[in-house]
Design a protein around this motif. Sequence first.
Motif, PDB file in Angstrom:
ATOM      1  N   ASN A   1       0.863  -1.173   0.000  1.00 23.44           N
ATOM      2  CA  ASN A   1       0.000   0.000   0.000  1.00 23.44           C
ATOM      3  C   ASN A   1       0.907   1.232   0.000  1.00 23.44           C
ATOM      4  N   SER A   2       0.391   2.358   0.443  1.00 21.46           N
ATOM      5  CA  SER A   2       1.208   3.583   0.512  1.00 21.46           C
ATOM      6  C   SER A   2       1.199   4.140   1.928  1.00 21.46           C
ATOM      7  N   LEU A   3       1.327   3.243   2.894  1.00 17.38           N
ATOM      8  CA  LEU A   3       1.282   3.643   4.301  1.00 17.38           C
ATOM      9  C   LEU A   3       2.588   4.320   4.710  1.00 17.38           C
ATOM     10  N   THR A   4       2.479   5.268   5.630  1.00 12.82           N
ATOM     11  CA  THR A   4       3.636   6.028   6.120  1.00 12.82           C
ATOM     12  C   THR A   4       3.684   5.928   7.645  1.00 12.82           C
ATOM     13  N   GLY A   5       4.665   6.594   8.234  1.00 13.25           N
ATOM     14  CA  GLY A   5       4.801   6.581   9.689  1.00 13.25           C
ATOM     15  C   GLY A   5       5.550   5.353  10.162  1.00 13.25           C
ATOM     16  N   LYS A   6       5.456   5.104  11.457  1.00 12.08           N
ATOM     17  CA  LYS A   6       6.216   4.031  12.091  1.00 12.08           C
ATOM     18  C   LYS A   6       5.348   2.792  12.277  1.00 12.08           C
ATOM     19  N   ILE A   7       6.034   1.660  12.503  1.00 10.48           N
ATOM     20  CA  ILE A   7       5.332   0.464  12.972  1.00 10.48           C
ATOM     21  C   ILE A   7       5.055   0.691  14.458  1.00 10.48           C
ATOM     22  N   PRO A   8       3.781   0.754  14.861  1.00 12.01           N
ATOM     23  CA  PRO A   8       3.500   1.093  16.264  1.00 12.01           C
ATOM     24  C   PRO A   8       4.031   0.024  17.225  1.00 12.01           C
ATOM     25  N   THR A   9       4.609   0.483  18.326  1.00 11.56           N
ATOM     26  CA  THR A   9       5.142  -0.454  19.322  1.00 11.56           C
ATOM     27  C   THR A   9       4.030  -1.339  19.878  1.00 11.56           C
ATOM     28  N   GLU A  10       2.791  -0.858  19.795  1.00 11.13           N
ATOM     29  CA  GLU A  10       1.652  -1.600  20.346  1.00 11.13           C
ATOM     30  C   GLU A  10       1.429  -2.955  19.671  1.00 11.13           C
ATOM     31  N   VAL A  11       2.031  -3.164  18.480  1.00  7.65           N
ATOM     32  CA  VAL A  11       1.838  -4.460  17.828  1.00  7.65           C
ATOM     33  C   VAL A  11       2.356  -5.591  18.713  1.00  7.65           C
ATOM     34  N   GLY A  12       3.228  -5.288  19.641  1.00  2.92           N
ATOM     35  CA  GLY A  12       3.740  -6.296  20.553  1.00  2.92           C
ATOM     36  C   GLY A  12       2.665  -6.900  21.446  1.00  2.92           C
ATOM     37  N   LEU A  13       1.501  -6.247  21.504  1.00  8.04           N
ATOM     38  CA  LEU A  13       0.397  -6.748  22.331  1.00  8.04           C
ATOM     39  C   LEU A  13      -0.447  -7.781  21.597  1.00  8.04           C
ATOM     40  N   MET A  14      -0.210  -7.956  20.283  1.00  8.70           N
ATOM     41  CA  MET A  14      -1.022  -8.865  19.462  1.00  8.70           C
ATOM     42  C   MET A  14      -0.398 -10.256  19.539  1.00  8.70           C
ATOM     43  N   THR A  15      -0.519 -10.885  20.701  1.00  5.34           N
ATOM     44  CA  THR A  15       0.286 -12.066  21.013  1.00  5.34           C
ATOM     45  C   THR A  15      -0.152 -13.325  20.256  1.00  5.34           C
ATOM     46  N   ASP A  16      -1.337 -13.334  19.640  1.00  6.26           N
ATOM     47  CA  ASP A  16      -1.780 -14.496  18.858  1.00  6.26           C
ATOM     48  C   ASP A  16      -1.322 -14.407  17.401  1.00  6.26           C
ATOM     49  N   LEU A  17      -0.653 -13.311  17.047  1.00  2.10           N
ATOM     50  CA  LEU A  17      -0.322 -13.049  15.653  1.00  2.10           C
ATOM     51  C   LEU A  17       0.636 -14.095  15.077  1.00  2.10           C
ATOM     52  N   GLN A  18       0.223 -14.680  13.945  1.00  3.42           N
ATOM     53  CA  GLN A  18       1.074 -15.646  13.240  1.00  3.42           C
ATOM     54  C   GLN A  18       1.645 -15.052  11.958  1.00  3.42           C
ATOM     55  N   ILE A  19       0.896 -14.135  11.345  1.00  2.00           N
ATOM     56  CA  ILE A  19       1.301 -13.499  10.086  1.00  2.00           C
ATOM     57  C   ILE A  19       1.291 -11.988  10.280  1.00  2.00           C
ATOM     58  N   LEU A  20       2.420 -11.335  10.018  1.00  2.00           N
ATOM     59  CA  LEU A  20       2.510  -9.872  10.078  1.00  2.00           C
ATOM     60  C   LEU A  20       3.240  -9.396   8.825  1.00  2.00           C
ATOM     61  N   TYR A  21       2.475  -8.837   7.884  1.00  2.00           N
ATOM     62  CA  TYR A  21       3.043  -8.362   6.622  1.00  2.00           C
ATOM     63  C   TYR A  21       2.817  -6.857   6.499  1.00  2.00           C
ATOM     64  N   VAL A  22       3.895  -6.088   6.538  1.00  2.00           N
ATOM     65  CA  VAL A  22       3.799  -4.637   6.349  1.00  2.00           C
ATOM     66  C   VAL A  22       4.743  -4.190   5.228  1.00  2.00           C
ATOM     67  N   ASN A  23       5.235  -5.161   4.428  1.00  2.00           N
ATOM     68  CA  ASN A  23       6.225  -4.860   3.388  1.00  2.00           C
ATOM     69  C   ASN A  23       5.621  -4.006   2.268  1.00  2.00           C
ATOM     70  N   ASP A  24       6.497  -3.389   1.486  1.00  2.00           N
ATOM     71  CA  ASP A  24       6.126  -2.591   0.314  1.00  2.00           C
ATOM     72  C   ASP A  24       5.181  -1.449   0.659  1.00  2.00           C
ATOM     73  N   ASN A  25       5.596  -0.661   1.651  1.00  2.00           N
ATOM     74  CA  ASN A  25       4.937   0.591   1.985  1.00  2.00           C
ATOM     75  C   ASN A  25       6.022   1.668   2.060  1.00  2.00           C
ATOM     76  N   SER A  26       5.724   2.787   2.707  1.00  2.00           N
ATOM     77  CA  SER A  26       6.738   3.841   2.895  1.00  2.00           C
ATOM     78  C   SER A  26       6.928   4.102   4.386  1.00  2.00           C
ATOM     79  N   LEU A  27       6.973   3.024   5.158  1.00  2.00           N
ATOM     80  CA  LEU A  27       7.135   3.135   6.604  1.00  2.00           C
ATOM     81  C   LEU A  27       8.559   3.580   6.949  1.00  2.00           C
ATOM     82  N   THR A  28       8.687   4.291   8.058  1.00  2.00           N
ATOM     83  CA  THR A  28       9.985   4.821   8.502  1.00  2.00           C
ATOM     84  C   THR A  28      10.221   4.424   9.961  1.00  2.00           C
TER      85      THR A  28
END
Length: 266
Positions: A225-252
């Motif tokens: 997508n064309s997402l910007t900004g940071k990966i929020p630290t809060e994602v660490g709370l998603m403890t059941d997460l098996q798949i995390l795909y944030v590739n191909d954006n403009s994250l910093t």
Amino acid sequence: ALTGLSVYNNFLSGTLPTELGQLTAVTSVEMDDNFFTGTLPTELGQMTALTLLMVDNNILTGKLPTELSQMTSMQYFFAHNNSLTGTIPSELATWIYMHVFAVDDNRLTGTIPLEIGTWKALTFFSIRNNRLTGTVPTELGLYSSLQTLDLYNNSLYGTVPTELGHLSALTWLNLANNGFVGTLPQVHNVSGFQIYEVSTNGFTGIIPTWVSEMTSLYHFSVSNNSLTGKIPTEVGLMTDLQILYVNDNSLTGTLPTELGQLTALQ
């Protein structure tokens, strides 16, 4: 009188007989997983007691007949994995008891008809892998029982209606491979959500911190997508997460150390 017809999972071929329309007392027809060809007979509309029709996993072609709208007791309609063409008829607004509508993996065109806002009991709606265009009708936000909404791989565009955020039962959302724009769609039933898949669109803005409230989520993909900004630290709370795909954006920014808490990642 015959009330059920089940011939599924055989090697049956040929066309569906028009005489099926004479079975006016039948409530369920299961003809899935065969080799049926030809079109859905318009005479099916005469089966007014039908609540379940399964014709999925065949080689059916042609359109969804508008005459199907005469089956006003219809609750479960499975026609996925065929070669159906044409549109989803707006006349199907008469299916007011509809629970499951699955027409994925066909060649359907046109738009999602706003008339199907009448399907107030809907729990499962899948049109994935078709050729549908247009925007998502705000009427989809009326489905208070909807658990699965799968619009994957069509040519839908525009912003996702905020009304989808009212879907309190929704746990599975797949909008990937379309032309959606705007910010990431917010969901209502955050703690019960399991799949949030919106990759390969034109979404902009940030990854919002409310995603961390998705404590049951096991698949989160916002890639391409064309997402910007940071990966929020809060994602660490998603403890059941098996798949995390944030590739191909403009994250910093940096990679949050909190990702180390996601021990279920595959």
